[in-house]
Design a protein around this motif. Structure first.
Motif, PDB file in Angstrom:
ATOM      1  N   ILE A 193       0.758  -1.168   0.199  1.00 19.48           N
ATOM      2  CA  ILE A 193       0.067  -0.029  -0.092  1.00 19.48           C
ATOM      3  C   ILE A 193       0.731   1.283  -0.008  1.00 19.48           C
ATOM      4  O   ILE A 193       0.252   2.355  -0.390  1.00 19.48           O
ATOM      5  CB  ILE A 193      -0.927   0.029   1.200  1.00 19.48           C
ATOM      6  N   TYR A 194       2.145   1.026   0.514  1.00 23.88           N
ATOM      7  CA  TYR A 194       2.848   2.337   0.351  1.00 23.88           C
ATOM      8  C   TYR A 194       3.453   2.774  -1.061  1.00 23.88           C
ATOM      9  O   TYR A 194       4.386   3.512  -1.062  1.00 23.88           O
ATOM     10  CB  TYR A 194       4.103   2.221   1.350  1.00 23.88           C
ATOM     11  N   GLY A 195       3.467   1.900  -2.088  1.00 24.41           N
ATOM     12  CA  GLY A 195       3.907   2.127  -3.487  1.00 24.41           C
ATOM     13  C   GLY A 195       5.084   1.182  -3.878  1.00 24.41           C
ATOM     14  O   GLY A 195       5.724   0.689  -3.250  1.00 24.41           O
ATOM     15  N   GLU A 196       5.211   1.232  -5.076  1.00 27.59           N
ATOM     16  CA  GLU A 196       6.253   0.493  -5.709  1.00 27.59           C
ATOM     17  C   GLU A 196       7.799   0.701  -5.312  1.00 27.59           C
ATOM     18  O   GLU A 196       8.434  -0.264  -5.002  1.00 27.59           O
ATOM     19  CB  GLU A 196       6.216   0.624  -7.422  1.00 27.59           C
ATOM     20  N   ILE A 197       8.094   1.824  -5.010  1.00 31.05           N
ATOM     21  CA  ILE A 197       9.561   2.255  -4.650  1.00 31.05           C
ATOM     22  C   ILE A 197       9.676   1.877  -3.186  1.00 31.05           C
ATOM     23  O   ILE A 197      10.929   1.019  -2.951  1.00 31.05           O
ATOM     24  CB  ILE A 197       9.682   3.607  -4.712  1.00 31.05           C
ATOM     25  N   VAL A 198       8.623   1.790  -2.249  1.00 33.93           N
ATOM     26  CA  VAL A 198       8.847   1.463  -0.832  1.00 33.93           C
ATOM     27  C   VAL A 198       9.079  -0.194  -0.940  1.00 33.93           C
ATOM     28  O   VAL A 198       9.827  -0.894  -0.174  1.00 33.93           O
ATOM     29  CB  VAL A 198       7.694   2.005   0.186  1.00 33.93           C
ATOM     30  N   LEU A 199       7.999  -0.880  -1.589  1.00 34.00           N
ATOM     31  CA  LEU A 199       7.856  -2.372  -1.698  1.00 34.00           C
ATOM     32  C   LEU A 199       9.305  -2.703  -2.287  1.00 34.00           C
ATOM     33  O   LEU A 199       9.901  -3.781  -2.071  1.00 34.00           O
ATOM     34  CB  LEU A 199       6.831  -2.761  -2.847  1.00 34.00           C
ATOM     35  N   THR A 200       9.832  -2.113  -3.132  1.00 36.90           N
ATOM     36  CA  THR A 200      11.053  -2.446  -3.863  1.00 36.90           C
ATOM     37  C   THR A 200      12.395  -2.444  -2.987  1.00 36.90           C
ATOM     38  O   THR A 200      13.113  -3.316  -2.854  1.00 36.90           O
ATOM     39  CB  THR A 200      11.425  -1.711  -5.165  1.00 36.90           C
ATOM     40  N   PHE A 201      12.376  -1.375  -2.019  1.00 35.87           N
ATOM     41  CA  PHE A 201      13.178  -1.260  -1.267  1.00 35.87           C
ATOM     42  C   PHE A 201      13.391  -2.257  -0.112  1.00 35.87           C
ATOM     43  O   PHE A 201      14.281  -2.991   0.244  1.00 35.87           O
ATOM     44  CB  PHE A 201      13.252   0.133  -0.671  1.00 35.87           C
ATOM     45  N   THR A 203      12.016  -5.063  -0.195  1.00 32.22           N
ATOM     46  CA  THR A 203      12.330  -6.431  -1.066  1.00 32.22           C
ATOM     47  C   THR A 203      13.736  -6.676  -1.157  1.00 32.22           C
ATOM     48  O   THR A 203      14.291  -7.850  -0.875  1.00 32.22           O
ATOM     49  CB  THR A 203      11.561  -6.661  -2.254  1.00 32.22           C
ATOM     50  N   PHE A 204      14.527  -5.935  -1.816  1.00 35.15           N
ATOM     51  CA  PHE A 204      15.762  -6.166  -2.195  1.00 35.15           C
ATOM     52  C   PHE A 204      16.843  -5.545  -1.173  1.00 35.15           C
ATOM     53  O   PHE A 204      18.037  -5.928  -1.446  1.00 35.15           O
ATOM     54  CB  PHE A 204      16.018  -5.537  -3.630  1.00 35.15           C
ATOM     55  N   ILE A 205      16.646  -4.343  -0.463  1.00 35.90           N
ATOM     56  CA  ILE A 205      17.567  -3.879   0.318  1.00 35.90           C
ATOM     57  C   ILE A 205      17.273  -4.332   1.807  1.00 35.90           C
ATOM     58  O   ILE A 205      18.269  -4.920   2.410  1.00 35.90           O
ATOM     59  CB  ILE A 205      17.563  -2.344   0.282  1.00 35.90           C
ATOM     60  N   VAL A 206      16.309  -4.125   2.509  1.00 36.77           N
ATOM     61  CA  VAL A 206      15.977  -4.522   3.679  1.00 36.77           C
ATOM     62  C   VAL A 206      14.913  -5.685   3.670  1.00 36.77           C
ATOM     63  O   VAL A 206      13.465  -5.058   3.282  1.00 36.77           O
ATOM     64  CB  VAL A 206      15.547  -3.423   4.689  1.00 36.77           C
ATOM     65  N   PRO A 207      14.961  -6.903   3.811  1.00 34.16           N
ATOM     66  CA  PRO A 207      14.012  -7.875   3.129  1.00 34.16           C
ATOM     67  C   PRO A 207      12.597  -7.962   4.091  1.00 34.16           C
ATOM     68  O   PRO A 207      12.252  -9.072   4.382  1.00 34.16           O
ATOM     69  CB  PRO A 207      14.631  -9.167   3.130  1.00 34.16           C
ATOM     70  N   LEU A 208      12.104  -6.867   4.452  1.00 36.66           N
ATOM     71  CA  LEU A 208      11.028  -7.039   5.386  1.00 36.66           C
ATOM     72  C   LEU A 208       9.780  -7.407   4.684  1.00 36.66           C
ATOM     73  O   LEU A 208       8.926  -8.027   5.371  1.00 36.66           O
ATOM     74  CB  LEU A 208      10.660  -5.506   6.103  1.00 36.66           C
ATOM     75  N   ALA A 209       9.518  -7.127   3.321  1.00 39.09           N
ATOM     76  CA  ALA A 209       8.496  -7.442   2.529  1.00 39.09           C
ATOM     77  C   ALA A 209       8.606  -9.077   2.463  1.00 39.09           C
ATOM     78  O   ALA A 209       7.720  -9.745   2.069  1.00 39.09           O
ATOM     79  CB  ALA A 209       8.596  -6.992   1.258  1.00 39.09           C
ATOM     80  N   LEU A 210       9.635  -9.599   2.523  1.00 41.38           N
ATOM     81  CA  LEU A 210       9.941 -11.152   1.991  1.00 41.38           C
ATOM     82  C   LEU A 210       9.309 -11.900   3.425  1.00 41.38           C
ATOM     83  O   LEU A 210       8.889 -13.058   3.267  1.00 41.38           O
ATOM     84  CB  LEU A 210      11.325 -11.474   2.193  1.00 41.38           C
ATOM     85  N   VAL A 211       9.128 -11.221   4.549  1.00 36.89           N
ATOM     86  CA  VAL A 211       8.675 -11.967   5.625  1.00 36.89           C
ATOM     87  C   VAL A 211       7.284 -11.451   6.000  1.00 36.89           C
ATOM     88  O   VAL A 211       6.773 -11.943   6.981  1.00 36.89           O
ATOM     89  CB  VAL A 211       9.485 -11.526   6.852  1.00 36.89           C
ATOM     90  N   GLN A 212       6.772 -10.418   5.076  1.00 36.26           N
ATOM     91  CA  GLN A 212       5.519  -9.796   5.472  1.00 36.26           C
ATOM     92  C   GLN A 212       4.323  -9.986   4.198  1.00 36.26           C
ATOM     93  O   GLN A 212       3.760 -10.834   4.102  1.00 36.26           O
ATOM     94  CB  GLN A 212       5.466  -8.450   6.027  1.00 36.26           C
ATOM     95  N   TYR A 213       4.816  -9.192   3.279  1.00 36.01           N
ATOM     96  CA  TYR A 213       3.907  -9.022   2.090  1.00 36.01           C
ATOM     97  C   TYR A 213       3.706 -10.330   1.331  1.00 36.01           C
ATOM     98  O   TYR A 213       2.622 -10.814   0.841  1.00 36.01           O
ATOM     99  CB  TYR A 213       4.198  -7.827   1.199  1.00 36.01           C
TER     100      TYR A 213
END
Length: 258
Positions: A193-201, A203-213
């Motif tokens: 919901i925070y946008g593509e740039i935040v989701l990319t960051f 995912t590939f820099i600090v992998p919080l999206a890998l454990v959540q989204y």
């Protein structure tokens, strides 16, 4: 691990010396995050869905992230308070002790009052599960466990990153809170919901999206790609470059002289 167990026992006995104070702290931690839950509840009650996620799905995500963050705070709080350990000279004393330095820092501070947050997260998880339409299978139960484990390691790694930076700054850098406390707060909702740039960051820099989204997509049947359930385990690899930076920073440490 025997040494760590002794630290655990000492810290618990110390905090239970004043039982009334400990119970009030525990209850206070329960209430502190309860206000966050109310914010999510009232917003979802008004708008019903956010990015097509329902209240029960958002609260399922909320509870897993909160439980993982509280677990990381409970056991890795020593690194989160590392600036004080350096500034008061305690770290210099740790260096001359013939024991594992990493374990000494882990055992220097454990916040058992965070159990209050764990209790709230469990209650929210039970409510979310009973009110969701998710068809629970062994694979999805494993996904929840992987999300909790992966998020705990990632948050603990961020505490370690914060501690590593303190070797160069001596004082803690508050911008790291954007990823630690901010990760917990922003993680109440799916990161998409925070946008593509935040989701990319994330995912590939600090992998919080890998454990959540991404595993959440599998949990809620928005994707049938089974590999998504294993992404939290891949995210735990984040600890290796962070630990490498810790070792690099440690070699460049100079005493504060305090």
């Amino acid at each position: 691990m025997k040494l760590y167990g002794r630290y655990l026992k000492i810290q618990l006995k110390s905090q239970l010396q004043h039982k009334a104070s400990f119970l009030m702290l525990l209850f206070g931690q329960f209430l502190a995050t309860f206000t966050s839950f109310l914010g999510v509840y009232f917003m979802m009650h008004r708008f019903y869905k956010v990015a097509d996620f329902t209240l029960s799905e958002v609260l399922l995500n909320f509870s897993i992230v909160s439980f993982a963050f509280a677990t990381a705070e409970l056991f890795a709080r020593g690194f989160d308070s590392f600036a004080q350990i350096i500034s008061n000279g305690e770290f210099d004393r740790m260096l001359v002790r013939p024991k594992n330095l990493f374990i000494q820092i882990l055992g220097s501070r454990m916040e058992f009052s965070r159990i209050g947050r764990l209790i709230q997260a469990v209650l929210l998880f039970i409510w979310a599960v009973t009110n969701s339409t998710i068809n629970w299978t062994p694979a999805k139960i494993l996904t929840v466990l992987f999300m909790w484990f992966g998020a705990t390691i990632v948050f603990a790694s961020l505490f370690l990153l914060y501690a590593s930076l303190c070797f160069f700054t001596l004082e803690g850098l508050e911008f790291i809170n954007i990823l630690t406390d901010g990760g917990r707060e922003f993680g109440q909702y799916p990161f998409s919901i925070y946008g593509e740039i935040v989701l990319t960051f994330l995912t590939f820099i600090v992998p919080l999206a890998l454990v959540q989204y991404y595993p959440l997509l599998y949990l809620t049947d928005r994707s049938n790609q089974i590999y998504l359930m294993f992404l939290p385990l891949i995210a735990t690899l984040f600890i290796f470059p962070v630990y490498g930076f810790w070792r690099f920073a440690l070699k460049h440490y100079q005493s504060t002289g305090s």
